[in-house]
Design a protein around this motif. Structure first.
Motif, mmCIF file in Angstrom:
data_model
loop_
_atom_site.group_PDB
_atom_site.id
_atom_site.type_symbol
_atom_site.label_atom_id
_atom_site.label_comp_id
_atom_site.label_asym_id
_atom_site.label_seq_id
_atom_site.Cartn_x
_atom_site.Cartn_y
_atom_site.Cartn_z
ATOM 1 N N ILE A 12 -37.260 20.366 116.567
ATOM 2 C CA ILE A 12 -37.009 19.924 115.191
ATOM 3 C C ILE A 12 -36.277 18.582 115.183
ATOM 4 O O ILE A 12 -36.581 17.701 114.371
ATOM 5 C CB ILE A 12 -36.177 21.004 114.450
ATOM 6 N N GLY A 13 -35.335 18.415 116.112
ATOM 7 C CA GLY A 13 -34.585 17.155 116.172
ATOM 8 C C GLY A 13 -35.505 15.981 116.427
ATOM 9 O O GLY A 13 -35.365 14.923 115.810
ATOM 10 N N ARG A 14 -36.460 16.158 117.315
ATOM 11 C CA ARG A 14 -37.410 15.085 117.623
ATOM 12 C C ARG A 14 -38.275 14.754 116.396
ATOM 13 O O ARG A 14 -38.543 13.592 116.079
ATOM 14 C CB ARG A 14 -38.294 15.494 118.804
ATOM 15 N N ALA A 15 -38.713 15.795 115.691
ATOM 16 C CA ALA A 15 -39.548 15.576 114.498
ATOM 17 C C ALA A 15 -38.743 14.867 113.402
ATOM 18 O O ALA A 15 -39.281 14.010 112.683
ATOM 19 C CB ALA A 15 -40.099 16.912 113.996
ATOM 20 N N LEU A 16 -37.456 15.200 113.277
ATOM 21 C CA LEU A 16 -36.607 14.493 112.303
ATOM 22 C C LEU A 16 -36.465 13.030 112.715
ATOM 23 O O LEU A 16 -36.555 12.123 111.869
ATOM 24 C CB LEU A 16 -35.228 15.150 112.238
ATOM 25 N N PHE A 17 -36.237 12.796 114.001
ATOM 26 C CA PHE A 17 -36.121 11.427 114.534
ATOM 27 C C PHE A 17 -37.374 10.621 114.168
ATOM 28 O O PHE A 17 -37.298 9.519 113.631
ATOM 29 C CB PHE A 17 -35.947 11.505 116.058
ATOM 30 N N ASP A 18 -38.555 11.192 114.459
ATOM 31 C CA ASP A 18 -39.818 10.476 114.213
ATOM 32 C C ASP A 18 -40.029 10.235 112.712
ATOM 33 O O ASP A 18 -40.498 9.172 112.306
ATOM 34 C CB ASP A 18 -40.999 11.282 114.776
ATOM 35 N N THR A 19 -39.683 11.224 111.894
ATOM 36 C CA THR A 19 -39.893 11.094 110.449
ATOM 37 C C THR A 19 -39.013 9.973 109.884
ATOM 38 O O THR A 19 -39.493 9.103 109.144
ATOM 39 C CB THR A 19 -39.575 12.426 109.727
ATOM 40 N N TYR A 20 -37.724 9.980 110.239
ATOM 41 C CA TYR A 20 -36.833 8.931 109.727
ATOM 42 C C TYR A 20 -37.229 7.562 110.273
ATOM 43 O O TYR A 20 -37.131 6.555 109.567
ATOM 44 C CB TYR A 20 -35.378 9.246 110.062
ATOM 45 N N ALA A 21 -37.670 7.501 111.525
ATOM 46 C CA ALA A 21 -38.078 6.213 112.106
ATOM 47 C C ALA A 21 -39.312 5.673 111.365
ATOM 48 O O ALA A 21 -39.378 4.486 111.027
ATOM 49 C CB ALA A 21 -38.364 6.378 113.588
ATOM 50 N N ARG A 22 -40.285 6.568 111.098
ATOM 51 C CA ARG A 22 -41.498 6.151 110.370
ATOM 52 C C ARG A 22 -41.156 5.586 108.997
ATOM 53 O O ARG A 22 -41.819 4.682 108.500
ATOM 54 C CB ARG A 22 -42.431 7.362 110.178
ATOM 55 N N GLN A 23 -40.106 6.124 108.373
ATOM 56 C CA GLN A 23 -39.699 5.652 107.047
ATOM 57 C C GLN A 23 -38.948 4.319 107.122
ATOM 58 O O GLN A 23 -38.533 3.792 106.093
ATOM 59 C CB GLN A 23 -38.788 6.684 106.374
ATOM 60 N N GLY A 24 -38.712 3.810 108.334
ATOM 61 C CA GLY A 24 -38.072 2.505 108.477
ATOM 62 C C GLY A 24 -36.558 2.547 108.545
ATOM 63 O O GLY A 24 -35.896 1.519 108.381
ATOM 64 N N ASN A 25 -35.986 3.729 108.771
ATOM 65 C CA ASN A 25 -34.533 3.824 108.903
ATOM 66 C C ASN A 25 -34.091 3.433 110.307
ATOM 67 O O ASN A 25 -34.895 3.417 111.237
ATOM 68 C CB ASN A 25 -34.094 5.271 108.632
ATOM 69 N N ASP A 26 -32.799 3.141 110.432
ATOM 70 C CA ASP A 26 -32.194 2.957 111.760
ATOM 71 C C ASP A 26 -31.835 4.341 112.257
ATOM 72 O O ASP A 26 -30.936 4.973 111.693
ATOM 73 C CB ASP A 26 -30.892 2.147 111.652
ATOM 74 N N VAL A 27 -32.534 4.816 113.280
ATOM 75 C CA VAL A 27 -32.304 6.185 113.745
ATOM 76 C C VAL A 27 -31.698 6.169 115.129
ATOM 77 O O VAL A 27 -32.201 5.497 116.032
ATOM 78 C CB VAL A 27 -33.619 7.006 113.784
ATOM 79 N N VAL A 28 -30.619 6.907 115.279
ATOM 80 C CA VAL A 28 -30.008 7.107 116.589
ATOM 81 C C VAL A 28 -30.250 8.564 116.956
ATOM 82 O O VAL A 28 -29.843 9.470 116.231
ATOM 83 C CB VAL A 28 -28.489 6.840 116.556
ATOM 84 N N GLY A 29 -30.958 8.776 118.059
ATOM 85 C CA GLY A 29 -31.162 10.143 118.542
ATOM 86 C C GLY A 29 -30.221 10.384 119.695
ATOM 87 O O GLY A 29 -30.089 9.531 120.576
ATOM 88 N N THR A 30 -29.542 11.526 119.690
ATOM 89 C CA THR A 30 -28.748 11.832 120.883
ATOM 90 C C THR A 30 -29.512 12.828 121.732
ATOM 91 O O THR A 30 -30.316 13.622 121.234
ATOM 92 C CB THR A 30 -27.330 12.374 120.568
#
Ligand SMILES: NC(=O)c1ccc[n+]([C@@H]2O[C@H](COP(=O)([O-])OP(=O)(O)OC[C@H]3O[C@@H](n4cnc5c(N)ncnc54)[C@H](OP(=O)(O)O)[C@@H]3O)[C@@H](O)[C@H]2O)c1
Length: 218
Positions: A12-30
């Motif tokens: 789920i964390g990876r899917a959230l990362f990809d979704t926010y990145a696709r929307q053009g946000n600055d995403v930091v994944g730990t």
């Protein structure tokens, strides 16, 4: 906006990362081990206080609009009431699912305070609810109930500062944890959660909701 998601290496964390990145946000994944692909990855072992201090140092001065505490383990699946649920499993699960959530939020509070109307989303589970008690999975259930309790109390403490805290059930999701027979895909879970987090604010801080917007009983 800048979003940080713990446990973003998979599921789920990876899917959230990809979704926010696709929307053009600055995403930091730990992550503990950076997965392949583009994006900003920061090492974090949520059970290790020193790892939190290191992360806080690296992110010093970076305003964070959304923090998603997603990293979690479900290590007592199938344990027997007679002789199962050893003390070491309680300790390791609480270190990740409860202490890990608290330490993440505590370490990143300065970053959340540096943003306008910041939000914290804690991924718990419907298994945290006292009203859904079919038995079994004592450690996981208790840890997710504790994470819910953390979220409720943090919501009270942080309300005066304009920081909202929500607690969420992501659905029963096809991941390593959820298994192949689960109800929904990571994409469906992530899209639902992203919509929920967008609605989180002062009016509903302290909420406990499913990925598709249903209020859960505490
Ligand atoms: N799947 C479901 O049906 C379901 C239902 C209800 C709630 N949830 C909750 O949703 C969240 C995500 O679950 P998921 O299904 O995506 O699980 P998953 O596929 O097993 O992924 C778990 C994630 O947490 C990370 N993690 C575990 N222990 C960690 C630690 N000590 N430090 C840092 N990261 C750690 C893992 O990193 P590594 O890759 O390094 O191991 C991985 O990125 C969890 O909190 C879970 O309890 C899931």
């Amino acid at each position: 906006m800048t979003v940080l998601i713990t446990g973003a290496s998979r599921g789920i964390g990876r899917a959230l990362f990809d979704t926010y990145a696709r929307q053009g946000n600055d995403v930091v994944g730990t992550c503990r081990n950076a997965p392949p692909g583009a994006g900003r990855w920061e090492p974090l072992e949520v059970a290790d206080p020193a790892s939190h201090s290191d992360l806080a140092r690296r992110l010093d001065g970076v305003p964070l609009e959304l923090l998603v505490c997603n990293a979690g383990i479900y290590a007592d699946k199938g344990q027997s009431l007679d002789g199962g649920f050893p003390a070491a499993l309680w300790a390791s699960t609480f270190a990740v699912n409860v202490t890990g959530v608290f330490l993440t939020i505590q370490a990143l509070l300065p970053n959340l305070r540096a943003a306008q109307n910041a939000r914290i989303a804690i991924i718990s589970s419907q298994m945290a609810s006292q009203t859904q008690a079919p038995g079994g999975s004592y450690i996981y259930r208790a840890s997710k109930a504790a994470a819910l309790n953390l979220g409720r109390n943090l919501a009270a403490d942080l309300r005066p500062e304009g920081i909202a805290v929500g607690v969420y059930h992501p659905g029963w999701v096809v991941t390593d944890m959820g298994g192949q027979g689960a109800d929904i895909s990571v994409t469906e879970a992530a899209e639902g959660l992203v919509a929920r987090f967008a609605e989180l604010g002062p009016d509903n801080t302290g909420c406990f909701e499913t990925w598709d917007g249903r209020a859960l009983a505490f």
